[in-house]
Scaffold this active site. Structure first.
Site, PDB file in Angstrom:
ATOM      1  N   GLU A 146       0.804  -1.238   0.000  1.00 11.97           N
ATOM      2  CA  GLU A 146       0.000   0.000   0.000  1.00 11.97           C
ATOM      3  C   GLU A 146       0.836   1.288   0.000  1.00 11.97           C
ATOM      4  OE1 GLU A 146      -2.728  -0.361   3.289  1.00 11.97           O
ATOM      5  OE2 GLU A 146      -3.505  -2.262   2.592  1.00 11.97           O
TER       6      GLU A 146
ATOM      7  N   ASN B  90       2.117  -5.175  -3.048  1.00 14.98           N
ATOM      8  CA  ASN B  90       0.707  -5.496  -2.770  1.00 14.98           C
ATOM      9  C   ASN B  90      -0.077  -4.212  -2.517  1.00 14.98           C
ATOM     10  OD1 ASN B  90      -1.138  -7.772  -2.120  1.00 14.98           O
ATOM     11  ND2 ASN B  90      -1.170  -6.900  -0.047  1.00 14.98           N
TER      12      ASN B  90
ATOM     13  N   HIS C 272     -10.296  -5.990  -2.332  1.00 14.01           N
ATOM     14  CA  HIS C 272     -11.405  -5.792  -1.387  1.00 14.01           C
ATOM     15  C   HIS C 272     -12.459  -4.997  -2.144  1.00 14.01           C
ATOM     16  CE1 HIS C 272      -9.051  -7.188   2.002  1.00 14.01           C
ATOM     17  NE2 HIS C 272      -8.080  -6.346   1.695  1.00 14.01           N
TER      18      HIS C 272
ATOM     19  N   GLU D 100      -6.194 -10.743  -1.237  1.00 12.28           N
ATOM     20  CA  GLU D 100      -7.020 -10.456  -0.048  1.00 12.28           C
ATOM     21  C   GLU D 100      -8.494 -10.338  -0.413  1.00 12.28           C
ATOM     22  OE1 GLU D 100      -5.537  -7.161   2.275  1.00 12.28           O
ATOM     23  OE2 GLU D 100      -3.449  -7.672   1.902  1.00 12.28           O
TER      24      GLU D 100
ATOM     25  N   ASP E 218     -12.313 -10.066  -0.881  1.00 12.17           N
ATOM     26  CA  ASP E 218     -13.638 -10.164  -0.265  1.00 12.17           C
ATOM     27  C   ASP E 218     -14.572  -9.297  -1.088  1.00 12.17           C
ATOM     28  OD1 ASP E 218     -12.927  -7.579   0.897  1.00 12.17           O
ATOM     29  OD2 ASP E 218     -12.161  -8.644   2.653  1.00 12.17           O
TER      30      ASP E 218
HETATM   31  O1  9MR Z   1      -7.545  -7.952   8.763  1.00 12.29           O
HETATM   32  C1  9MR Z   1      -6.595  -7.098   9.362  1.00 12.29           C
HETATM   33  C2  9MR Z   1      -7.180  -6.501  10.635  1.00 12.29           C
HETATM   34  O2  9MR Z   1      -7.342  -7.514  11.603  1.00 12.29           O
HETATM   35  C3  9MR Z   1      -6.276  -5.404  11.159  1.00 12.29           C
HETATM   36  O3  9MR Z   1      -6.913  -4.773  12.243  1.00 12.29           O
HETATM   37  C4  9MR Z   1      -5.975  -4.413  10.074  1.00 12.29           C
HETATM   38  C5  9MR Z   1      -5.057  -3.323  10.579  1.00 12.29           C
HETATM   39  O4  9MR Z   1      -4.549  -2.565   9.570  1.00 12.29           O
HETATM   40  O5  9MR Z   1      -5.373  -5.077   8.977  1.00 12.29           O
HETATM   41  C6  9MR Z   1      -6.240  -5.991   8.381  1.00 12.29           C
HETATM   42  O6  9MR Z   1      -5.615  -6.566   7.247  1.00 12.29           O
HETATM   43  C7  9MR Z   1      -5.325  -5.654   6.190  1.00 12.29           C
HETATM   44  C8  9MR Z   1      -4.091  -6.152   5.478  1.00 12.29           C
HETATM   45  O7  9MR Z   1      -3.049  -6.361   6.377  1.00 12.29           O
HETATM   46  C9  9MR Z   1      -3.676  -5.200   4.380  1.00 12.29           C
HETATM   47  N1  9MR Z   1      -4.741  -4.920   3.482  1.00 12.29           N
HETATM   48  C10 9MR Z   1      -6.005  -4.531   4.080  1.00 12.29           C
HETATM   49  C11 9MR Z   1      -6.406  -5.577   5.127  1.00 12.29           C
HETATM   50  C12 9MR Z   1      -7.780  -5.267   5.659  1.00 12.29           C
HETATM   51  O8  9MR Z   1      -7.760  -4.043   6.336  1.00 12.29           O
END
Ligand code: 9MR
Length: 454
Positions: free
Chosen positions: A160, A203, A242, A277, A279
């Site tokens: 990101e 990513n 997402h 990732e 959804d």
């Molecule tokens: O699913 C993850 C969640 O439990 C955390 O609180 C969050 C914190 O940033 O990160 C989520 O996972 C993220 C991933 O690491 C990167 N892409 C977006 C995902 C969903 O927010």
């Protein structure tokens, strides 16, 4: 560039040749067995609750039965692995790597250089200090990649780093502010030096919104071209994907077609595309109907088609198993995964399963070997080793060897068009003329066949 031929495919062929195994294969097809057959990876995260033992036993059972690749939701991130400077904690990551090894799954590492989930000490001690931040990031990458060298097959090296709107670098990141965009180039070089066999990915999200200079993927593509030209060891782009259901988000501008275009552009650079990732959520608070769930299933299938059909796409990873444990609530979305709150498969699961069952690679595809078609047939034959069999006469489907069977009919795009429960003996299929897939199942035994209705 797809993955090499899987063990199960080889074993299936062996079974057909009469080497044995018949009982072992009188089982229901799973996403995993079909992913192996199609030479792709299908996976889901291990949710953070799993690491503390806080999930029901059938969660893990489903996870290891259905998936052949795994990634940790939070446990390999910077704040989890280096909470204090120089104090590394690999316990949870080790637990997942062991689980993956015991169950023959590939491991993704997520994520090394990211603006989020960076522990406070990084900014407090070194914010804005280029030399120190380079040292901290290099040390982190060397230690973490080194610890799991040979065990983590691929890493999200940078996550990101591009901003959402006007595509440009994400300027708020501690790494960008202190180092500049070259932190990205350096991160790839450091990771590669430690584990030259690991696949290294950039990513990001919103990459399914078009490959033009005004879209994030367009900006990224220009960077990937530059990295490749400069010899930066980048092997893959991870598209988080997402997304929101098409009917509930009026601003929705992403599509499987756009992501496919990105895959094709990356192929020209010899870089892979991975869906990392996925959804597909609905807005929170709305009622989600059966037909909404079926449409969601079709979108899941359209993204899967990219991975099945594009030679440089090999991975389809979903950000969660069950809607009960999903980060989506925080994004004002719901029900974005393929199992419901009770860990029951949703129409999206069926849509993916049927697509995997019916997919036939093009004949002239150079990266598919000629024995693959045989193993497809083998699977059906092996299912036939159970006593279950079907016969079609007109629109009447007769079933032998079972007493209360579920019958499902799908069109050739994998859309469910008919289903009947507790069928005893025979059932009239209420479908129009055409080619279909029929699946009959009782308990853990199922049989899938292609049928023509005249
Ligand atoms: O699913 C993850 C969640 O439990 C955390 O609180 C969050 C914190 O940033 O990160 C989520 O996972 C993220 C991933 O690491 C990167 N892409 C977006 C995902 C969903 O927010």
């Amino acid at each position: 560039m797809k993955i090499t031929r899987s063990l199960s495919g080889v074993a299936l062929s062996a079974a057909l040749l009469g080497v044995g195994f018949s009982n072992a294969f009188a089982e229901e097809e799973t996403l995993r067995s079909l992913a192996d057959k199609n030479n792709i990876y299908i996976g889901a995260i291990l949710n953070s609750q799993w690491f503390g033992g806080g999930l029901p036993g059938n969660y893990e059972q489903i996870h290891k039965t259905q998936f052949n690749i795994v990634v940790a939701e939070n446990e390999m991130k910077f704040d989890a692995t280096e909470p204090s400077e120089g104090q590394f904690n690999y316990n949870n990551g080790d637990k997942m790597v062991k689980y993956a090894q015991q169950n023959g799954m590939r491991v993704r590492g997520h994520a090394l250089a990211w603006h989020s989930q960076v522990p406070g000490w990084v900014n407090q001690k070194y914010g804005g200090n280029k030399k120190e931040l380079l040292r901290v990031l290099k040390n982190h990458i060397e230690k973490v990649v080194g610890h799991w060298k040979g065990q983590v097959a691929e890493w999200d090296v940078v996550n990101e780093a591009i901003s959402n709107n006007e595509p440009q670098w994400r300027t708020g990141s501690v790494w960008y502010q202190g180092i500049g965009p070259e932190f990205i180039d350096s991160a790839f070089v450091w990771a590669h030096a430690v584990d030259p066999d690991a696949e290294l990915c950039y990513n990001d999200y919103n990459l399914e919104q078009g490959v033009n200079p005004k879209a994030k993927a367009g900006f990224l593509l220009e960077q990937v071209k530059r990295w490749v030209a400069n010899g930066i060891p980048i092997h893959c782009v991870g598209s988080q994907t997402h997304v929101e259901d098409t009917t509930t988000d009026k601003h929705f501008i992403g599509s499987p077609d756009s992501l496919r275009s990105l895959a094709k552009e990356l192929a020209k650079l010899n870089v892979k595309l991975k869906i990392t990732e996925l959804d597909i959520g609905f807005k929170s608070g709305i009622n989600v109907s059966k037909s909404d769930l079926e449409r969601q299933g079709q979108t899941f299938r359209q993204y899967l088609d990219i991975v099945l059909e594009e030679p440089n796409a090999d991975t389809y990873l979903i950000w969660g198993v069950s809607d009960k444990w999903s980060w989506l609530g925080g994004l004002n979305r719901q029900k974005g995964l393929i199992y419901d709150d009770n860990l029951q498969p949703k129409p999206a699961f069926d849509s993916i399963l049927v697509r995997l069952q019916t997919y036939e690679p093009p004949q002239d595809s150079s990266d598919k070997d000629s024995t693959e078609k045989d193993s497809t047939d083998a699977f059906k034959a092996i299912a036939g080793l159970t006593s279950l069999s079907i016969h079609l006469s007109g629109r009447t489907l007769s079933i032998a060897g079972a007493t209360a069977t579920k019958v499902e009919i799908f069109d050739m795009q994998g859309r469910p068009v008919f289903s009947a429960k507790n069928v005893k003996g025979s059932v009239d299929l209420k479908v129009t003329e055409g080619l279909y897939i029929v699946r009959v199942r009782e308990g853990s035994v199922s049989l899938t066949k292609r049928i023509a209705i005249h």
